[in-house]
Design an enzyme around this catalytic site. Structure first.
Site, PDB file in Angstrom:
ATOM      1  N   LYS A  74       0.829  -1.205   0.000  1.00 38.69           N
ATOM      2  CA  LYS A  74       0.000   0.000   0.000  1.00 38.69           C
ATOM      3  C   LYS A  74       0.867   1.260   0.000  1.00 38.69           C
ATOM      4  O   LYS A  74       0.648   2.179  -0.789  1.00 38.69           O
ATOM      5  CB  LYS A  74      -0.926  -0.002   1.216  1.00 38.69           C
ATOM      6  CG  LYS A  74      -1.990  -1.087   1.191  1.00 38.69           C
ATOM      7  CD  LYS A  74      -2.789  -1.100   2.489  1.00 38.69           C
ATOM      8  CE  LYS A  74      -3.818  -2.210   2.499  1.00 38.69           C
ATOM      9  NZ  LYS A  74      -4.577  -2.254   3.783  1.00 38.69           N
ATOM     10  N   ALA A 103      -0.502   0.641   6.268  1.00 39.85           N
ATOM     11  CA  ALA A 103      -0.915  -0.189   7.398  1.00 39.85           C
ATOM     12  C   ALA A 103      -1.849  -1.296   6.932  1.00 39.85           C
ATOM     13  O   ALA A 103      -2.550  -1.159   5.923  1.00 39.85           O
ATOM     14  CB  ALA A 103      -1.600   0.664   8.466  1.00 39.85           C
ATOM     15  N   ASP A 104      -1.852  -2.385   7.691  1.00 36.71           N
ATOM     16  CA  ASP A 104      -2.790  -3.464   7.422  1.00 36.71           C
ATOM     17  C   ASP A 104      -2.951  -4.278   8.696  1.00 36.71           C
ATOM     18  O   ASP A 104      -2.141  -4.179   9.629  1.00 36.71           O
ATOM     19  CB  ASP A 104      -2.309  -4.376   6.289  1.00 36.71           C
ATOM     20  CG  ASP A 104      -3.428  -5.265   5.771  1.00 36.71           C
ATOM     21  OD1 ASP A 104      -4.275  -4.749   5.011  1.00 36.71           O
ATOM     22  OD2 ASP A 104      -3.479  -6.441   6.141  1.00 36.71           O
ATOM     23  N   GLN A 105      -4.016  -5.079   8.711  1.00 39.95           N
ATOM     24  CA  GLN A 105      -4.320  -5.854   9.910  1.00 39.95           C
ATOM     25  C   GLN A 105      -4.880  -7.221   9.519  1.00 39.95           C
ATOM     26  O   GLN A 105      -5.727  -7.320   8.626  1.00 39.95           O
ATOM     27  CB  GLN A 105      -5.337  -5.100  10.766  1.00 39.95           C
ATOM     28  CG  GLN A 105      -5.624  -5.715  12.121  1.00 39.95           C
ATOM     29  CD  GLN A 105      -6.620  -4.877  12.898  1.00 39.95           C
ATOM     30  OE1 GLN A 105      -7.765  -4.745  12.501  1.00 39.95           O
ATOM     31  NE2 GLN A 105      -6.165  -4.289  13.993  1.00 39.95           N
ATOM     32  N   ALA A 115      -0.020  -4.171  11.451  1.00 41.42           N
ATOM     33  CA  ALA A 115       1.272  -3.791  10.880  1.00 41.42           C
ATOM     34  C   ALA A 115       1.249  -2.362  10.376  1.00 41.42           C
ATOM     35  O   ALA A 115       0.240  -1.892   9.847  1.00 41.42           O
ATOM     36  CB  ALA A 115       1.633  -4.733   9.733  1.00 41.42           C
TER      37      ALA A 115
END
Length: 212
Positions: free
Chosen positions: A74, A88-90, A125
């Site tokens: 991203k 960011a990611d989850q 993250a």
């Protein structure tokens, strides 16, 4: 096209430059940064998240590694020279199983019922990039334990929340009525919402983006 001309100058806690870009369309992450006194420009980063997760699982990557990979992909979509880019990611994992954003109410109900009475981990993250290069990465791992709620409660909860929960990997909004789902929570609140804010602010202070 950049809409940087619409971005307000940094607040008193933020240096005048560089520009901070959030490579996300997440309103929650934007609000977390704005509530911390930062002015950010949000730019949606188009990534085939489902495809990346599927490939990561097939390759045997851990949830941490996959979440970091998605955050980096991203952030890598933004290439404006000099900008500080946050990606960011989850990912939610429970006893070795990964969960994704539910497609509809039925999927959300099934997911919450499977998580009922169990502890799960949110692998949240965040990466910071500049000129296409990762200069910092971090993964927080909040642990949340759902209580053994009744089917009547679950249906009432879904009625209250509606489609709002479909944007959450856990099919709940902890900042709303979702707090009633839990017996125990360990971890930073912002990381549960999708952005490990305290370590991110610490990095930004070290690099002069935020005043120390």
């Amino acid at each position: 096209m950049s809409d940087s001309s619409l971005v307000l100058p940094g607040g008193p806690l933020q240096a005048e430059s560089p520009l901070i870009v959030l490579a996300s369309q997440s309103a929650t992450r934007r609000i977390l940064l704005e509530q911390a006194g930062l002015c950010v420009e949000c730019r949606p980063a188009r990534v085939d998240e489902d495809g990346v997760r599927e490939s990561a699982r097939a390759a045997g990557l851990s949830p941490d590694s996959c979440a970091l990979l998605l955050a980096e992909l991203k952030g890598g979509r933004i290439r404006d020279p000099g900008c500080v880019v946050i990606g960011a990611d989850q990912i939610l994992s429970c006893e070795g199983e990964w969960f994704e954003k539910p497609a509809d109410r039925q999927a959300a109900r099934a997911q919450l019922w499977r998580l009922r009475g169990r502890m799960h981990v949110l692998h949240s993250a965040v990466v910071v990039m500049r000129d296409g290069q990762v200069i910092w990465r971090h993964v927080a791992r909040p642990e949340l334990t759902m209580r053994p709620f009744s089917e009547a409660f679950l249906d009432a909860y879904l009625d209250i929340e509606g489609d709002a929960i479909l944007s959450s990997v856990g099919a709940y909004r902890l900042e709303g009525c979702g707090v009633h789902l839990f017996d125990g929570i360990v971890g930073e609140h912002a990381a549960i919402l999708g952005l490990p804010l305290l370590p991110l602010l610490g990095f930004l202070r070290q690099h002069g983006v935020v005043l120390s």
